[in-house]
Write a protein that holds these residues in place. Structure first.
Motif, PDB file in Angstrom:
ATOM      1  N   ILE A 278      72.486  50.718  75.474  1.00 54.32           N
ATOM      2  CA  ILE A 278      72.446  49.796  76.856  1.00 54.32           C
ATOM      3  C   ILE A 278      71.214  49.234  76.779  1.00 54.32           C
ATOM      4  CG2 ILE A 278      72.817  49.923  79.192  1.00 54.32           C
ATOM      5  CD1 ILE A 278      75.439  50.074  77.697  1.00 54.32           C
ATOM      6  N   ALA A 279      70.144  50.117  76.730  1.00 58.07           N
ATOM      7  CA  ALA A 279      68.755  49.508  76.990  1.00 58.07           C
ATOM      8  C   ALA A 279      68.320  48.484  75.969  1.00 58.07           C
ATOM      9  CB  ALA A 279      67.641  50.540  76.871  1.00 58.07           C
ATOM     10  N   ASP A 280      68.818  48.360  74.838  1.00 59.93           N
ATOM     11  CA  ASP A 280      68.643  47.060  74.026  1.00 59.93           C
ATOM     12  C   ASP A 280      69.166  45.893  74.202  1.00 59.93           C
ATOM     13  OD1 ASP A 280      67.341  48.958  72.092  1.00 59.93           O
ATOM     14  OD2 ASP A 280      69.205  49.569  71.218  1.00 59.93           O
ATOM     15  N   VAL A 281      70.520  45.974  74.800  1.00 61.56           N
ATOM     16  CA  VAL A 281      71.337  44.935  75.477  1.00 61.56           C
ATOM     17  C   VAL A 281      70.535  44.353  76.595  1.00 61.56           C
ATOM     18  CG1 VAL A 281      73.467  44.020  76.427  1.00 61.56           C
ATOM     19  CG2 VAL A 281      73.380  45.505  74.463  1.00 61.56           C
ATOM     20  N   ALA A 282      70.123  45.388  77.613  1.00 60.88           N
ATOM     21  CA  ALA A 282      69.339  44.742  78.651  1.00 60.88           C
ATOM     22  C   ALA A 282      68.005  44.212  78.522  1.00 60.88           C
ATOM     23  CB  ALA A 282      69.345  46.375  79.805  1.00 60.88           C
ATOM     24  N   SER A 283      67.422  44.625  77.666  1.00 64.80           N
ATOM     25  CA  SER A 283      66.325  44.190  77.295  1.00 64.80           C
ATOM     26  C   SER A 283      66.311  42.743  76.527  1.00 64.80           C
ATOM     27  CB  SER A 283      65.372  45.271  76.189  1.00 64.80           C
ATOM     28  OG  SER A 283      64.160  44.614  75.856  1.00 64.80           O
ATOM     29  N   ALA A 284      67.211  42.750  75.784  1.00 61.86           N
ATOM     30  CA  ALA A 284      67.215  41.341  75.044  1.00 61.86           C
ATOM     31  C   ALA A 284      67.490  40.096  76.186  1.00 61.86           C
ATOM     32  CB  ALA A 284      68.421  41.480  74.264  1.00 61.86           C
ATOM     33  N   LEU A 285      68.289  40.693  77.165  1.00 60.33           N
ATOM     34  CA  LEU A 285      68.532  39.572  78.291  1.00 60.33           C
ATOM     35  C   LEU A 285      67.356  39.506  79.409  1.00 60.33           C
ATOM     36  CD1 LEU A 285      72.442  39.980  78.533  1.00 60.33           C
ATOM     37  CD2 LEU A 285      71.093  38.116  77.445  1.00 60.33           C
ATOM     38  N   GLY A 286      66.672  40.604  79.446  1.00 62.12           N
ATOM     39  CA  GLY A 286      65.641  40.778  80.723  1.00 62.12           C
ATOM     40  C   GLY A 286      66.296  41.099  81.838  1.00 62.12           C
TER      41      GLY A 286
ATOM     42  N   GLU B 286      77.709  36.641  78.798  1.00 61.36           N
ATOM     43  CA  GLU B 286      76.353  36.814  78.254  1.00 61.36           C
ATOM     44  C   GLU B 286      75.996  38.405  77.677  1.00 61.36           C
ATOM     45  OE1 GLU B 286      72.100  35.485  80.460  1.00 61.36           O
ATOM     46  OE2 GLU B 286      73.121  37.305  81.270  1.00 61.36           O
ATOM     47  N   LEU B 287      76.502  39.318  78.347  1.00 63.02           N
ATOM     48  CA  LEU B 287      76.144  40.640  78.100  1.00 63.02           C
ATOM     49  C   LEU B 287      77.111  40.875  76.773  1.00 63.02           C
ATOM     50  CD1 LEU B 287      76.694  42.484  81.425  1.00 63.02           C
ATOM     51  CD2 LEU B 287      74.615  42.110  80.111  1.00 63.02           C
ATOM     52  N   LEU B 288      78.235  40.195  76.608  1.00 64.20           N
ATOM     53  CA  LEU B 288      79.120  40.451  75.495  1.00 64.20           C
ATOM     54  C   LEU B 288      78.434  39.825  74.020  1.00 64.20           C
ATOM     55  CD1 LEU B 288      82.595  40.148  76.721  1.00 64.20           C
ATOM     56  CD2 LEU B 288      81.560  42.403  76.053  1.00 64.20           C
ATOM     57  N   ARG B 289      77.845  38.803  74.509  1.00 68.58           N
ATOM     58  CA  ARG B 289      77.094  37.969  73.385  1.00 68.58           C
ATOM     59  C   ARG B 289      75.895  38.866  73.064  1.00 68.58           C
ATOM     60  NH1 ARG B 289      77.649  33.002  76.203  1.00 68.58           N
ATOM     61  NH2 ARG B 289      75.628  33.314  76.942  1.00 68.58           N
ATOM     62  N   ALA B 290      75.191  39.178  73.714  1.00 73.19           N
ATOM     63  CA  ALA B 290      73.673  39.987  73.603  1.00 73.19           C
ATOM     64  C   ALA B 290      74.279  41.287  72.851  1.00 73.19           C
ATOM     65  CB  ALA B 290      73.077  40.264  74.917  1.00 73.19           C
TER      66      ALA B 290
ATOM     67  N   ILE C 136      74.285  44.992  68.005  1.00 74.14           N
ATOM     68  CA  ILE C 136      74.907  45.539  67.188  1.00 74.14           C
ATOM     69  C   ILE C 136      74.659  45.078  65.677  1.00 74.14           C
ATOM     70  CG2 ILE C 136      77.384  46.128  66.276  1.00 74.14           C
ATOM     71  CD1 ILE C 136      78.006  46.145  69.289  1.00 74.14           C
ATOM     72  N   GLU C 137      74.835  43.896  65.582  1.00 79.56           N
ATOM     73  CA  GLU C 137      74.677  43.265  64.122  1.00 79.56           C
ATOM     74  C   GLU C 137      72.998  43.423  63.683  1.00 79.56           C
ATOM     75  OE1 GLU C 137      75.395  39.191  65.066  1.00 79.56           O
ATOM     76  OE2 GLU C 137      77.613  39.617  64.182  1.00 79.56           O
ATOM     77  N   ALA C 138      72.156  43.655  64.504  1.00 76.76           N
ATOM     78  CA  ALA C 138      70.721  43.630  64.517  1.00 76.76           C
ATOM     79  C   ALA C 138      70.233  45.376  64.012  1.00 76.76           C
ATOM     80  CB  ALA C 138      69.731  43.165  65.442  1.00 76.76           C
TER      81      ALA C 138
END
Length: 206
Positions: free
Chosen positions: A33-41, A14-18, A23-25
């Motif tokens: 790190i915060a962007d990935v965490a925020s995307a998944l809540g 899940e973390l890798l997909r996010a 990265i693409e966005a």
């Protein structure tokens, strides 16, 4: 809302997909790190528990993004048809106008790997696997008498180097080379590497 408890493997997936999506966005340099965490809540701490640094998360994301393409490449190269037909299909698929890779992601990754050892090791290994898969089918075709190639590994290196370079031109410098022209050059390069004329190459389509 209660989150479903995931296994370690499922959470990493899940973390890798996010991470790939972020990265693409946002671009590799800007993603946090915060962007990935925020995307998944989830918390930053959870991301860092599985990937102790941003560099390791990014390296893992690139490896994750490549696995689908590697699987597709191996499926194409493993079909029950001539080596030449398999190679032509693989080149078309891998070329900048095909369906392989998110080229912007990979161009950023190549640039960043110059400074980040973890990412460099991942991209180097993925590159080795691509070349080895192509070289194996070239060797099969030589053994079957379909075409001539004195050094399959060198041919695979030259072909992928050309395709990667064309991807940079068509992606980073839009308008420099059209995608149909890039594919035409890729096919011409494949024919040269296999000691075939364009007529002999296209005969596989009939």
């Amino acid at each position: 809302m209660t989150r479903v408890r995931l296994s370690v493997a499922e959470r990493r997936e899940e973390l890798l997909r996010a991470a790939v999506e972020q990265i693409e966005a946002r671009g590799l340099a800007a993603v946090r790190i915060a962007d990935v965490a925020s995307a998944l809540g989830v918390s930053n701490a959870l991301v860092l528990y599985h990937f102790s640094t941003k560099e390791k998360l990014v390296a893992g994301a690139f490896a994750h993004a490549a696995q689908g393409d590697l699987a597709q490449l191996r499926e194409l190269l493993g079909r029950r048809t001539s080596a030449l037909r398999r190679l032509r299909e693989a080149v078309r698929w891998y070329a900048p106008n095909g369906q392989a890779k998110g080229w912007r992601l990979w161009i950023e990754g190549w640039a960043a790997s110059l400074r980040e050892p973890a990412l460099r090791e991942v991209t180097r290994e993925l590159d080795r696997q691509w070349k080895a898969a192509l070289a194996g089918v070239i060797a099969e075709g030589v053994a079957a008498g379909e075409f001539r190639c004195a050094d399959p590994a060198a041919s695979a290196l030259r072909l992928t180097a050309l395709l990667d370079g064309l991807a940079v031109q068509t992606t980073a410098y839009e308008g420099t080379v059209s995608r149909p022209r890039a594919l035409e050059w890729a096919e011409e390069a494949l024919a040269r590497e296999l000691g075939l004329s364009r007529e002999e190459m296209t005969a596989t389509e009939r």
